[in-house]
Design a protein around this motif. Structure first.
Motif, PDB file in Angstrom:
ATOM      1  N   UNK A 135      36.880  29.813 -52.233  1.00  0.00           N
ATOM      2  CA  UNK A 135      35.496  30.245 -52.117  1.00  0.00           C
ATOM      3  C   UNK A 135      34.872  29.560 -50.907  1.00  0.00           C
ATOM      4  N   UNK A 136      34.214  30.349 -50.051  1.00  0.00           N
ATOM      5  CA  UNK A 136      33.574  29.847 -48.841  1.00  0.00           C
ATOM      6  C   UNK A 136      32.066  29.776 -49.076  1.00  0.00           C
ATOM      7  N   UNK A 187      32.685  24.970 -45.576  1.00  0.00           N
ATOM      8  CA  UNK A 187      32.495  24.491 -46.949  1.00  0.00           C
ATOM      9  C   UNK A 187      33.329  25.365 -47.871  1.00  0.00           C
ATOM     10  N   UNK A 188      34.338  24.783 -48.476  1.00  0.00           N
ATOM     11  CA  UNK A 188      35.199  25.558 -49.356  1.00  0.00           C
ATOM     12  C   UNK A 188      35.348  24.869 -50.712  1.00  0.00           C
ATOM     13  N   UNK A 225      26.180  32.178 -53.488  1.00  0.00           N
ATOM     14  CA  UNK A 225      26.595  30.972 -52.762  1.00  0.00           C
ATOM     15  C   UNK A 225      27.610  31.265 -51.671  1.00  0.00           C
ATOM     16  N   UNK A 226      28.278  32.415 -51.735  1.00  0.00           N
ATOM     17  CA  UNK A 226      29.382  32.683 -50.831  1.00  0.00           C
ATOM     18  C   UNK A 226      28.903  33.077 -49.439  1.00  0.00           C
ATOM     19  N   UNK A 227      29.529  32.471 -48.431  1.00  0.00           N
ATOM     20  CA  UNK A 227      29.250  32.840 -47.051  1.00  0.00           C
ATOM     21  C   UNK A 227      30.044  34.077 -46.643  1.00  0.00           C
ATOM     22  N   UNK A 228      31.172  34.290 -47.292  1.00  0.00           N
ATOM     23  CA  UNK A 228      31.991  35.486 -47.056  1.00  0.00           C
ATOM     24  C   UNK A 228      32.880  35.703 -48.267  1.00  0.00           C
TER      25      UNK A 228
END
Length: 244
Positions: A135-136, A187-188, A225-228
């Motif tokens: 998760x990014x 951030x992962x 929350x995910x950037x992609x």
């Protein structure tokens, strides 16, 4: 179970020349397991990516960042790598896709049975599959998110047959061995689950899709929350992978 003491973990994804993956795996399993562990690294697992025939994925752990630097210097200047590096490098197009991680909680690291690795030359154990989900994040995965994961996400994953065996997040300490790049400024949050086979993974995914709690409560909160889009790796352990 014996808990591996690996507060620092590298998730390494290599892009290989077509048809060269088994060449690298044979070399790796013969030459690069014990030789790395002799200098202070832990080879946690090495895998074939089931969705990319030219990708080799492996996990390497360390006690801390200073000892990571010491172990890597010892290995890459040592006799085993010097003897086999040309053969290894000839299989690779890119080896710089590396995430530096740390357990997201005191219980978030990997646990494996003592003596789990198959000795060299012995028959491979029964096949299995490890699913790695990345998760990014738009922002750091903080303690609030960890509580959400443990209390809201993990139970749904477990109910769907995908109990996480480890969950880790970005380690932002300076790279103590710059000769090997890592993907910084990301951030992962990465979690791993073990399955018997591809059908078991498909069943897990189907059960998640049909879970009302996942669809209506968990997934919308995660998506914010995910950037992609998340990345999932379906990983088949090699014969000598510790994680399997």
């Amino acid at each position: 179970m014996e808990t591996l003491r690996c507060p620092v973990v590298e998730l390494r994804q290599y892009t290989l020349h077509p048809g060269h993956r088994d060449v690298l795996i044979d070399l790796f399993d013969r030459q690069f397991v014990e030789s790395q562990e002799a200098v202070g690294a832990t080879v946690l697992g090495q895998f074939r990516d089931l969705d990319d025939p030219d990708r080799f994925v492996w996990l390497r752990g360390f006690a801390d960042m200073p000892r990571r630097a010491k172990a890597l210097k010892s290995f890459y200047t040592g006799p085993v790598w010097q003897a086999h590096r040309d053969e290894a490098n000839a299989t690779m197009i890119d080896s710089d896709d590396v995430l530096l991680l740390r357990p997201a909680s005191a219980n978030g690291g990997f646990s494996v049975p003592a003596g789990a690795r198959t000795p060299l030359g012995e028959p491979a154990p029964p096949p299995s599959l490890v699913l790695a989900t990345i998760w990014y994040g738009r922002s750091p995965f903080d303690t609030t998110f960890l509580e959400f994961f443990q209390q809201r996400v993990r139970p749904v994953l477990a109910e769907a047959g995908g109990e996480p065996l480890a969950y880790l997040q970005s380690e932002h300490a300076p790279n103590t061995f710059p000769a090997l790049p890592v993907r910084s400024n990301e951030e992962v949050f990465v979690w791993f689950a073990r399955f018997t086979d591809e059908g078991h993974v498909d069943s897990h995914r189907t059960r998640l899709q049909h879970s009302k709690h996942w669809r209506e409560e968990v997934l919308p909160a995660l998506s914010q929350r995910w950037a992609r889009s998340p990345q999932q790796l379906r990983l088949a352990p090699t014969a000598r992978s510790l994680l399997r």
